[in-house]
Structures are given as structure tokens and as C-alpha cells.
Design a protein around this motif. Structure first.
Motif, PDB file in Angstrom:
ATOM      1  N   HIS A 271      -8.214   5.788  -4.775  1.00 13.55           N
ATOM      2  CA  HIS A 271      -8.326   4.327  -5.124  1.00 13.55           C
ATOM      3  C   HIS A 271      -7.200   3.330  -5.499  1.00 13.55           C
ATOM      4  CE1 HIS A 271      -9.100   4.773  -9.655  1.00 13.55           C
ATOM      5  NE2 HIS A 271      -9.574   5.453  -9.494  1.00 13.55           N
ATOM      6  N   ARG A 272      -6.169   4.251  -5.689  1.00 10.70           N
ATOM      7  CA  ARG A 272      -4.865   3.415  -6.224  1.00 10.70           C
ATOM      8  C   ARG A 272      -3.240   4.339  -5.245  1.00 10.70           C
ATOM      9  NH1 ARG A 272      -5.151   0.756 -10.613  1.00 10.70           N
ATOM     10  NH2 ARG A 272      -3.034   0.562 -11.681  1.00 10.70           N
ATOM     11  N   HIS A 273      -2.828   2.726  -5.548  1.00  8.92           N
ATOM     12  CA  HIS A 273      -1.587   3.195  -4.910  1.00  8.92           C
ATOM     13  C   HIS A 273      -0.455   3.097  -5.523  1.00  8.92           C
ATOM     14  CE1 HIS A 273       1.365   3.614  -1.336  1.00  8.92           C
ATOM     15  NE2 HIS A 273       1.119   4.547  -1.841  1.00  8.92           N
ATOM     16  N   ASP A 274       0.557   3.701  -6.197  1.00  9.24           N
ATOM     17  CA  ASP A 274       1.939   3.396  -6.667  1.00  9.24           C
ATOM     18  C   ASP A 274       1.684   2.207  -7.431  1.00  9.24           C
ATOM     19  OD1 ASP A 274       3.292   5.075  -5.046  1.00  9.24           O
ATOM     20  OD2 ASP A 274       4.174   3.739  -3.701  1.00  9.24           O
ATOM     21  N   GLY A 275       0.274   2.721  -8.342  1.00  8.09           N
ATOM     22  CA  GLY A 275       0.245   2.337  -9.546  1.00  8.09           C
ATOM     23  C   GLY A 275      -0.036   0.694  -9.625  1.00  8.09           C
ATOM     24  N   HIS A 276      -1.388   0.968  -8.195  1.00  7.01           N
ATOM     25  CA  HIS A 276      -2.472  -0.170  -7.702  1.00  7.01           C
ATOM     26  C   HIS A 276      -3.019  -0.031  -7.055  1.00  7.01           C
ATOM     27  CE1 HIS A 276       1.195  -3.562  -9.210  1.00  7.01           C
ATOM     28  NE2 HIS A 276       1.839  -2.822  -8.040  1.00  7.01           N
ATOM     29  N   ASP A 277      -4.395  -0.475  -7.426  1.00  4.12           N
ATOM     30  CA  ASP A 277      -5.647  -0.862  -6.789  1.00  4.12           C
ATOM     31  C   ASP A 277      -5.344  -0.582  -5.239  1.00  4.12           C
ATOM     32  OD1 ASP A 277      -6.783  -0.060  -8.996  1.00  4.12           O
ATOM     33  OD2 ASP A 277      -8.307  -2.644  -8.570  1.00  4.12           O
ATOM     34  N   LEU A 278      -5.714   0.201  -4.054  1.00  6.41           N
ATOM     35  CA  LEU A 278      -5.255   0.097  -2.627  1.00  6.41           C
ATOM     36  C   LEU A 278      -6.362  -1.410  -2.695  1.00  6.41           C
ATOM     37  CD1 LEU A 278      -7.042   3.663  -1.590  1.00  6.41           C
ATOM     38  CD2 LEU A 278      -4.364   2.481  -1.538  1.00  6.41           C
ATOM     39  N   SER A 279      -4.981  -2.008  -1.251  1.00  5.05           N
ATOM     40  CA  SER A 279      -5.788  -2.973  -0.318  1.00  5.05           C
ATOM     41  C   SER A 279      -6.629  -2.974   0.401  1.00  5.05           C
ATOM     42  CB  SER A 279      -4.697  -3.467  -0.356  1.00  5.05           C
ATOM     43  OG  SER A 279      -4.429  -3.287   1.231  1.00  5.05           O
ATOM     44  N   PRO A 280      -7.570  -3.919   0.687  1.00  2.68           N
ATOM     45  CA  PRO A 280      -8.722  -3.104   1.548  1.00  2.68           C
ATOM     46  C   PRO A 280      -8.008  -3.379   2.899  1.00  2.68           C
ATOM     47  CG  PRO A 280      -8.914  -5.447   0.057  1.00  2.68           C
ATOM     48  CD  PRO A 280      -7.224  -5.383   0.035  1.00  2.68           C
ATOM     49  N   ASP A 281      -6.745  -3.658   3.010  1.00  2.00           N
ATOM     50  CA  ASP A 281      -6.489  -3.076   4.604  1.00  2.00           C
ATOM     51  C   ASP A 281      -5.535  -1.985   4.219  1.00  2.00           C
ATOM     52  OD1 ASP A 281      -6.228  -5.930   5.811  1.00  2.00           O
ATOM     53  OD2 ASP A 281      -4.655  -5.979   5.243  1.00  2.00           O
ATOM     54  N   HIS A 282      -6.593  -1.467   3.258  1.00  2.00           N
ATOM     55  CA  HIS A 282      -5.211   0.301   2.871  1.00  2.00           C
ATOM     56  C   HIS A 282      -6.651   1.686   2.772  1.00  2.00           C
ATOM     57  CE1 HIS A 282      -1.232   0.387   4.175  1.00  2.00           C
ATOM     58  NE2 HIS A 282      -1.367  -1.167   3.184  1.00  2.00           N
ATOM     59  N   GLY A 283      -7.177   1.033   2.635  1.00  4.13           N
ATOM     60  CA  GLY A 283      -9.021   1.398   2.518  1.00  4.13           C
ATOM     61  C   GLY A 283      -9.529   1.381   0.970  1.00  4.13           C
ATOM     62  N   TRP A 284      -9.479   0.243   0.388  1.00  5.85           N
ATOM     63  CA  TRP A 284     -10.135  -0.371  -0.911  1.00  5.85           C
ATOM     64  C   TRP A 284     -11.841  -0.359   0.174  1.00  5.85           C
ATOM     65  CZ3 TRP A 284     -10.022   0.234  -5.821  1.00  5.85           C
ATOM     66  CH2 TRP A 284     -11.371  -0.690  -6.644  1.00  5.85           C
TER      67      TRP A 284
ATOM     68  N   THR B 276      10.130   5.665   5.991  1.00  6.41           N
ATOM     69  CA  THR B 276      10.389   4.056   5.749  1.00  6.41           C
ATOM     70  C   THR B 276      10.011   4.010   3.851  1.00  6.41           C
ATOM     71  OG1 THR B 276       9.322   1.661   5.569  1.00  6.41           O
ATOM     72  CG2 THR B 276       7.894   3.641   6.514  1.00  6.41           C
ATOM     73  N   ASP B 277      10.608   2.595   3.731  1.00  6.85           N
ATOM     74  CA  ASP B 277      10.231   2.221   2.282  1.00  6.85           C
ATOM     75  C   ASP B 277       8.655   1.520   2.222  1.00  6.85           C
ATOM     76  OD1 ASP B 277      11.166  -0.025   2.766  1.00  6.85           O
ATOM     77  OD2 ASP B 277      12.800   0.179   1.520  1.00  6.85           O
ATOM     78  N   LYS B 278       8.224   1.230   3.331  1.00  9.92           N
ATOM     79  CA  LYS B 278       7.528   0.380   3.524  1.00  9.92           C
ATOM     80  C   LYS B 278       6.361   1.009   3.688  1.00  9.92           C
ATOM     81  CE  LYS B 278       9.923  -3.459   5.415  1.00  9.92           C
ATOM     82  NZ  LYS B 278      10.369  -4.494   6.691  1.00  9.92           N
ATOM     83  N   PHE B 279       4.421   0.256   3.289  1.00  8.01           N
ATOM     84  CA  PHE B 279       3.525   0.976   4.062  1.00  8.01           C
ATOM     85  C   PHE B 279       2.897   0.251   5.245  1.00  8.01           C
ATOM     86  CE2 PHE B 279      -0.265   2.576   1.309  1.00  8.01           C
ATOM     87  CZ  PHE B 279      -0.402   3.960   2.191  1.00  8.01           C
ATOM     88  N   PRO B 280       3.219   0.549   6.140  1.00  7.54           N
ATOM     89  CA  PRO B 280       2.872  -0.200   7.098  1.00  7.54           C
ATOM     90  C   PRO B 280       0.925  -0.987   7.412  1.00  7.54           C
ATOM     91  CG  PRO B 280       4.492   0.763   7.870  1.00  7.54           C
ATOM     92  CD  PRO B 280       4.299   1.385   6.313  1.00  7.54           C
ATOM     93  N   VAL B 281       0.412  -1.610   7.541  1.00  8.14           N
ATOM     94  CA  VAL B 281      -0.884  -1.395   7.973  1.00  8.14           C
ATOM     95  C   VAL B 281      -1.583  -0.806   9.540  1.00  8.14           C
ATOM     96  CG1 VAL B 281      -3.322  -2.765   7.819  1.00  8.14           C
ATOM     97  CG2 VAL B 281      -1.687  -2.666   6.137  1.00  8.14           C
ATOM     98  N   LEU B 282      -2.090   0.005   9.699  1.00  6.54           N
ATOM     99  CA  LEU B 282      -2.802   0.345  11.077  1.00  6.54           C
ATOM    100  C   LEU B 282      -4.493   0.750  10.784  1.00  6.54           C
ATOM    101  CD1 LEU B 282       0.310   2.227  12.460  1.00  6.54           C
ATOM    102  CD2 LEU B 282      -0.253   0.398  13.241  1.00  6.54           C
ATOM    103  N   SER B 283      -5.176   0.430  11.276  1.00  3.03           N
ATOM    104  CA  SER B 283      -6.758   0.650  11.297  1.00  3.03           C
ATOM    105  C   SER B 283      -7.701   0.049  12.303  1.00  3.03           C
ATOM    106  CB  SER B 283      -6.959  -0.721  10.210  1.00  3.03           C
ATOM    107  OG  SER B 283      -6.520  -0.556   9.305  1.00  3.03           O
ATOM    108  N   TYR B 284      -8.085   1.052  12.440  1.00  4.80           N
ATOM    109  CA  TYR B 284      -9.564   0.362  13.904  1.00  4.80           C
ATOM    110  C   TYR B 284     -10.004  -1.060  13.446  1.00  4.80           C
ATOM    111  CZ  TYR B 284     -12.920   0.415  17.131  1.00  4.80           C
ATOM    112  OH  TYR B 284     -14.698  -0.054  17.891  1.00  4.80           O
ATOM    113  N   GLY B 285      -9.997  -2.362  13.902  1.00  4.22           N
ATOM    114  CA  GLY B 285     -11.376  -3.374  13.395  1.00  4.22           C
ATOM    115  C   GLY B 285     -10.353  -3.915  11.646  1.00  4.22           C
ATOM    116  N   PRO B 286     -10.854  -4.877  11.334  1.00  4.96           N
ATOM    117  CA  PRO B 286     -10.580  -5.622  10.065  1.00  4.96           C
ATOM    118  C   PRO B 286     -11.246  -4.756   8.996  1.00  4.96           C
ATOM    119  CG  PRO B 286     -12.566  -6.580  10.894  1.00  4.96           C
ATOM    120  CD  PRO B 286     -12.225  -5.905  12.102  1.00  4.96           C
ATOM    121  N   PRO B 287     -10.922  -5.215   7.648  1.00  6.26           N
ATOM    122  CA  PRO B 287     -11.339  -4.200   6.852  1.00  6.26           C
ATOM    123  C   PRO B 287     -13.333  -4.991   6.253  1.00  6.26           C
ATOM    124  CG  PRO B 287      -9.403  -4.992   5.458  1.00  6.26           C
ATOM    125  CD  PRO B 287      -9.372  -5.433   7.206  1.00  6.26           C
TER     126      PRO B 287
END
Length: 200
Positions: free
Chosen positions: A131-144, A21-32
Motif C-alpha cells: 500500500h506504500r511505495h518509496d515512502g508514500h501511500d500508493l496513488s490511485p493510478d498505481h493501485g491504491w 528509468t527513475d520515473k514510475f510510468p502509469v499503465l492501466s486498463y481503465g481509470p482507477p
């Protein structure tokens, strides 16, 4: 963006059972969990000569690195050529002296999550606290503000919201590992679930 194979071919970097995939799905246990840079800290403890505790400012002042690596989720998607920025574990460990009996790692995270790794895999040269992914700060959903990246294992080992590293002499399973996921998580062997360990 990752390049998807054309002409029906299969990229040799894609493990069995995975779909690109070229997307980056969000999968987490619980909210950020909430993040406050004034109170956030990062700790290293357990089988070390001296425990380490760094403020957010001190942690971000550590040597920065960039790398590209692939990312394989146990839910069967893979995303290639992710550009990560952060602190290599190899650089972090220059501040830490392990006791000789240290053999395993538990990664502690905000939100009640944890995961475990053998010491040798934690110290691999492509393991990073990002702390960064593909040129951007990680979003909270992705672990910031901080995510462990362990490219050679399924992505649940790449824990989000990392706060501490603890060293042990014996293995101790983490959050998903005690809930039925494979203790090792090699995507090339499709080590997805703990029942498969009996066949190893």
C-alpha cells in the motif's frame, strides 16, 4: 531513487530488452476504481478450508513489512530498488489453510482486472500486497489501496486494486493473459507474448 548505470555499463539486474528509468510510468486498463474504506473488503477463497474475509481496518492491522525490489514492465522499462511497504503474502497465508489440490492462484481486482500465478510463485518470499511505495501511500493510478508486487515477473502480474485471491487446482488465465500476453511472464526469458509459449 534508482541509480542509473554510468559509463555505458549495463546493470546486471536489468533483464534483456529493458531500459532503466527513475520515473514510475502509469499503465492501466481503465481509470482507477473508486475506493471507500467503509465498504472495501479483502477475500481469500477457492480451495481453502475456510474462506477469509477482512474489512479494510482488519486488513491494515495485519503484520507490516518493508522490502526493496526491482520492477520490470513488459513495455521495456525497468525501475530498480523500489521501496514497498505492506503485507507479505507469507504473513497473509498464516491465516489460510490450503486444500492439498491447490496449485494456482487468480488475483481478482476492482475494475475488471485479474491475473494468474502458479502457487509456488505466489508464495515466494518477496511477494507482497503493498500500500506504500518509496515512502508514500500508493496513488490511485498505481493501485491504491492495494497492489500485488511480484518482483520476479513482468509488472502486469503485479496487479493493481487487489480485492481477492482465489485458489484453483488448474491454471486459468487472467485479463492480459487471455489477450495475448505470456502466461508466465519471466522478464529474464523475455516471456512477453503468448505466441512465445509454443517455443517453450
Amino acid at each position: 531513487m534508482p541509480k542509473l548505470p554510468t559509463g555505458g555499463g549495463r546493470d546486471e539486474r536489468v533483464p534483456p530488452g529493458q531500459t532503466l528509468t527513475d520515473k514510475f510510468p502509469v499503465l492501466s486498463y481503465g481509470p482507477p476504481p473508486p475506493f471507500d474504506p467503509k465498504s472495501w473488503n479483502f477475500r481469500v477463497f477457492g480451495l481453502v478450508d475456510e474462506p477469509l474475509k477482512l474489512s479494510y481496518e482488519q486488513f491494515r492491522a495485519l503484520p507490516q513489512s518493508r522490502q526493496r525490489s526491482d520492477f520490470h514492465c513488459v513495455t521495456t522499462w525497468s525501475r530498480l530498488d523500489n521501496a514497498w511497504e505492506g503485507i507479505k503474502v507469507a504473513d497473509l497465508m498464516k491465516l489460510v489453510k490450503l486444500k492439498p489440490e491447490a496449485r494456482f492462484v487468480i488475483v481478482h481486482c476492482d475494475g475488471g482486472y485479474s491475473t494468474n500465478l502458479p502457487l509456488a510463485e505466489f508464495l515466494d518470499d518477496d511477494v507482497m500486497l503493498a500500500h506504500r511505495h518509496d515512502g508514500h501511500d500508493l496513488s490511485p493510478d498505481h493501485g491504491w489501496p492495494l497492489r500485488l508486487i511480484v518482483p520476479k515477473l513482468y509488472a502486469w502480474k503485479s496487479a493493481k486494486w487487489v480485492r481477492a485471491i482465489e485458489f484453483f487446482d488448474q491454471d486459468r488465465r487472467g485479463f492480459w493473459e487471455v489477450r495475448g500476453y505470456h502466461n508466465h511472464a519471466d522478464p529474464w526469458k523475455e516471456e512477453r507474448y503468448s505466441y512465445q509459449e509454443d517455443a517453450d
